[in-house]
Design an enzyme around this catalytic site. Structure first.
Site, PDB file in Angstrom:
ATOM      1  N   CYS A  46      13.252  -2.505   2.376  1.00  0.00           N
ATOM      2  CA  CYS A  46      13.247  -0.936   2.014  1.00  0.00           C
ATOM      3  C   CYS A  46      12.294  -0.085   2.056  1.00  0.00           C
ATOM      4  O   CYS A  46      12.577   1.056   1.681  1.00  0.00           O
ATOM      5  CB  CYS A  46      13.731  -1.153   0.544  1.00  0.00           C
ATOM      6  SG  CYS A  46      12.121  -1.825  -0.293  1.00  0.00           S
ATOM      7  N   HIS A  88       4.505  10.413  -0.290  1.00  0.00           N
ATOM      8  CA  HIS A  88       5.686  10.626  -1.065  1.00  0.00           C
ATOM      9  C   HIS A  88       6.336  11.947  -0.738  1.00  0.00           C
ATOM     10  O   HIS A  88       7.450  11.858  -1.029  1.00  0.00           O
ATOM     11  CB  HIS A  88       5.413  10.201  -2.552  1.00  0.00           C
ATOM     12  CG  HIS A  88       5.308   8.745  -2.973  1.00  0.00           C
ATOM     13  ND1 HIS A  88       4.191   8.305  -2.677  1.00  0.00           N
ATOM     14  CD2 HIS A  88       6.289   7.943  -2.925  1.00  0.00           C
ATOM     15  CE1 HIS A  88       4.656   6.508  -2.920  1.00  0.00           C
ATOM     16  NE2 HIS A  88       5.721   6.863  -3.172  1.00  0.00           N
ATOM     17  N   ASP A 119       4.157   0.070   2.460  1.00  0.00           N
ATOM     18  CA  ASP A 119       2.768  -0.468   1.835  1.00  0.00           C
ATOM     19  C   ASP A 119       2.273  -1.632   2.554  1.00  0.00           C
ATOM     20  O   ASP A 119       1.034  -1.861   2.571  1.00  0.00           O
ATOM     21  CB  ASP A 119       2.851  -0.749   0.191  1.00  0.00           C
ATOM     22  CG  ASP A 119       2.803   0.285  -0.496  1.00  0.00           C
ATOM     23  OD1 ASP A 119       1.845   0.808  -0.214  1.00  0.00           O
ATOM     24  OD2 ASP A 119       3.373   0.630  -1.360  1.00  0.00           O
ATOM     25  N   GLU A 179       4.869  -6.346  -0.183  1.00  0.00           N
ATOM     26  CA  GLU A 179       4.224  -5.260   0.330  1.00  0.00           C
ATOM     27  C   GLU A 179       2.618  -5.667   0.441  1.00  0.00           C
ATOM     28  O   GLU A 179       1.789  -4.805   0.875  1.00  0.00           O
ATOM     29  CB  GLU A 179       4.366  -3.841  -0.637  1.00  0.00           C
ATOM     30  CG  GLU A 179       5.269  -4.088  -1.584  1.00  0.00           C
ATOM     31  CD  GLU A 179       5.567  -2.877  -2.400  1.00  0.00           C
ATOM     32  OE1 GLU A 179       5.586  -1.639  -1.584  1.00  0.00           O
ATOM     33  OE2 GLU A 179       5.427  -2.850  -3.624  1.00  0.00           O
TER      34      GLU A 179
HETATM   35  C1  PEP Z   1       7.243   0.552   0.467  1.00  0.00           C
HETATM   36  O1  PEP Z   1       5.921   0.441   0.200  1.00  0.00           O
HETATM   37  O2  PEP Z   1       7.756   0.203   1.710  1.00  0.00           O
HETATM   38  C2  PEP Z   1       8.141   0.975  -0.477  1.00  0.00           C
HETATM   39  C3  PEP Z   1       9.382   0.830  -0.158  1.00  0.00           C
HETATM   40  O3  PEP Z   1       7.721   1.492  -1.659  1.00  0.00           O
HETATM   41  P1  PEP Z   1       7.232   2.829  -1.961  1.00  0.00           P
HETATM   42  O4  PEP Z   1       7.414   3.474  -0.472  1.00  0.00           O
HETATM   43  O5  PEP Z   1       7.687   3.373  -2.970  1.00  0.00           O
HETATM   44  O6  PEP Z   1       5.688   2.592  -2.265  1.00  0.00           O
HETATM   45 MG    MG Z   2       5.614   0.449  -1.869  1.00  0.00          MG
END
Ligand code: PEP
Ligand code: MG
Length: 580
Positions: free
Chosen positions: A503, A206, A456, A432
């Site tokens: 995304c 993150h 993910d 995911e």
């Molecule tokens: C992902 O897992 O690609 C995603 C966009 O969600 P996050 O990165 O917030 O888990």
């Molecule tokens: Mg994710």
């Protein structure tokens, strides 16, 4: 993101002077600026003495040093709080209050008066308070981190060591840390951050994502970065994955040239499309209403991922429906007339929430995370959906909504029913979990669209913790198995005529973006800073060419081979301009 490779050994030597350190880059930008180190708590022995003029102080001087340390830590934090806003201000003010707490200070002094060494005295009293706070639970239990931060700061101040924690930045700087917790990132004055560099963490952890969202170049897994002296000039090149200490003139000129190129790319604001006019919406990933207001503009066709959990982090209770509706309304207004995909709360795993997630999960990434929280806290999801319905009614906008961590068609059905009951018309889910990709057709039968969360999806397909940087070569969307899952999902979308977006961070990699378009992905959502390069790459290839690139990637036997095969087929002009 640069192609993750196993971390190469450090070139040159850690510390001062010209040398190059390597890591995994996130984003493509490069910057030059002075280093500001986020100091870890000092490792001092419990019997360390306060020194006066280099010799251990007597009892009275030790007492005075401790009293002064408590006072200066409290005053420093109060001062920082007075200049901060929002959550940062709240955290700093609460911590200042603890440093000024009479009971804490007098119990430490009593122990010192009784002959205990100062560090041991601070440790013992803080441990006692922490145990009390934890036993009390709720708000107090959550303040234990702040209490420990007071301990570290007081010990550092009493012993004359550099203050630990996020530094106050006086000029635009390259922030270097062993690792950054979301709370550390929240305490940074982002207007003065040029780049973030960490020794630990993974490219889709993150910290990296928040940096990307803010358009900041980021490097993770940079061994030796915390040895670079405070204030040393450093060049961060996210595309190359390098941190160059004391860069030479040629490198500084190259960074300037690339900044000029990025500025030129940003001038082109035409909607995303291939050379033959096949539209591919280019959307931004955001975490807050401020992000939406900052990125809104002609070059951004909407928001493809609004990570709403940012609103819930660092809180002791969920925000109310009214608070949430206000935040969602702000985003919808900022993006007026454009698509906004709101992702419901994705708490759990590396984004724990005190009031929702279970603290004792052994494998939190496989536990009650994302949509699964509906099993334990259905009210969180329903309040959030009601807030979105309220924002929809108040703004007249038509938000899209999607749930994270969906594994089955039945979960998609339940989510869709809840969202529609709240008045949201366009409902989707994220893909995911490999199970959802393999059953994309059944999942799509329940919803209006899906969005591939490739961060993910790679983590779960490759059984590789996304926070473990040393496994970054496995955690790679170029891995054939991950590409197969993306292809299966896109194929299912094409068959039923429903949108399939991406995304995850992979959408912001111009080379991968071409492959995704060729696989049949209909929109790409990324950090806003990545859009210019992706637009340029897509514009220089026809849809047919993108399909050939995708076929070449799928035919390769390994991640590096897939990338190399695609790179060999990409237009020379794009390779040259983007430095691929
Ligand atoms: C992902 O897992 O690609 C995603 C966009 O969600 P996050 O990165 O917030 O888990
Ligand atoms: Mg994710």
């Amino acid at each position: 993101m640069t192609t993750p490779t196993p971390v190469a050994p450090t070139e040159g030597h850690p510390g001062a002077g010209h040398h190059v350190l390597r890591g995994v880059g996130v984003g493509r930008r490069a910057v030059v600026g002075p280093v500001a180190q986020v100091r870890a708590a000092p490792a001092v022995p419990a019997d360390a003495a306060v020194l006066v003029d280099g010799v251990p102080a007597d009892a009275a001087a030790t007492r005075a040093a401790l009293e002064a340390a408590f006072a200066s830590v409290a005053a420093g934090l109060r001062e920082q709080a007075s200049r901060a806003t929002g959550t940062v201000q709240e955290v700093l003010a609460a911590t200042a209050q603890m440093a000024a707490d009479n009971a804490l200070r007098s119990q430490v002094l009593a122990k010192v008066d009784a002959g205990q060494p100062p560090v041991a005295a601070v440790d013992a009293v803080v441990a006692q308070f922490a145990a009390m706070f934890e036993a009390a639970g709720g708000y107090l239990a959550e303040r234990v981190t702040d209490l420990r931060s007071v301990r570290d700061r007081v010990v550092a101040a009493a012993l004359g060591l550099p203050a630990p924690g996020v530094p106050e930045l006086h000029e635009p700087s390259v922030v270097v840390a062993e690792d950054l917790a979301p709370a550390d990132t929240a305490a940074l004055d982002l207007a003065k951050v040029l780049a973030i560099v960490t020794e630990l963490g993974g490219p889709t952890g993150h910290t990296a994502i928040i940096a990307g969202q803010l358009g900041l170049p980021c490097l993770v897994r940079v061994t030796g970065a915390t040895d670079v002296p405070e204030g040393a000039l450093a060049a961060v090149d996210a595309a190359a994955g390098t941190l160059t200490v004391e860069p030479d003139d040629a490198l500084r000129a190259d960074v300037e040239r690339r900044a000029a190129r990025d500025a030129a790319l940003a001038e082109d604001t035409a909607p995303g499309a291939t050379a033959d006019g096949h539209a591919v919406a280019l959307l931004a990933n955001i975490g807050t209403a401020e992000d939406a207001e900052r990125v809104a503009g002609p070059g951004v066709e909407g928001v493809g991922l609004f990570r709403t959990e940012v609103l819930f982090l660092e809180r002791t209770a969920a925000p109310t429906q009214a608070d949430q509706a206000a935040a969602y309304g702000r985003v919808l207004r900022a993006m007026a007339g454009h698509k906004v995909v709101v992702r419901t709360l994705d708490a759990g795993a590396d984004k724990p929430l005190a009031f929702a997630t279970q603290p004792d999960e052994e494998n939190p990434a496989l536990g009650v995370r994302g949509y699964r929280l509906v099993r334990t806290h259905p009210e969180l999801l329903d309040t959030q959906l009601a807030a979105l319905g309220q924002a929809r009614a108040e703004t007249g906008a038509e938000p899209w909504v999607m749930a994270p961590m969906i594994a089955t068609a039945a979960e998609a059905r339940d989510f869709a029913a809840r969202a529609r009951a709240a008045g949201v018309r366009t409902v989707g889910v994220m893909v995911e979990v490999p199970a959802a990709a393999l059953r994309a057709r059944e999942v799509l039968a329940e919803v209006d669209f899906v969005s591939l969360g490739t961060n993910d999806l790679a983590q779960y397909a490759m059984a590789t913790d996304r926070l473990r940087g040393e496994l970054a070569d496995l955690l790679d969307v170029w891995q054939p198995a991950v590409l197969d899952l993306v292809a299966a999902t896109a194929r299912a979308g094409a068959e039923v005529g429903k949108p399939v977006g991406v995304c995850g961070e992979s959408a912001g990699d111009p080379l991968m973006a071409l492959v995704l378009v060729g696989l049949g992905v209909t929109s790409l959502s990324m950090s806003a800073g990545a859009i210019g390069a992706v637009r340029y790459a897509v514009r220089h290839h026809t849809l047919e060419r993108c399909r050939e690139l995708a076929a070449a990637a799928l035919a390769a036997g390994s991640a590096p081979d897939a990338r190399a095969a695609v790179l060999a087929l990409v237009a020379d002009e794009v390779r040259g301009t983007l430095g691929l």
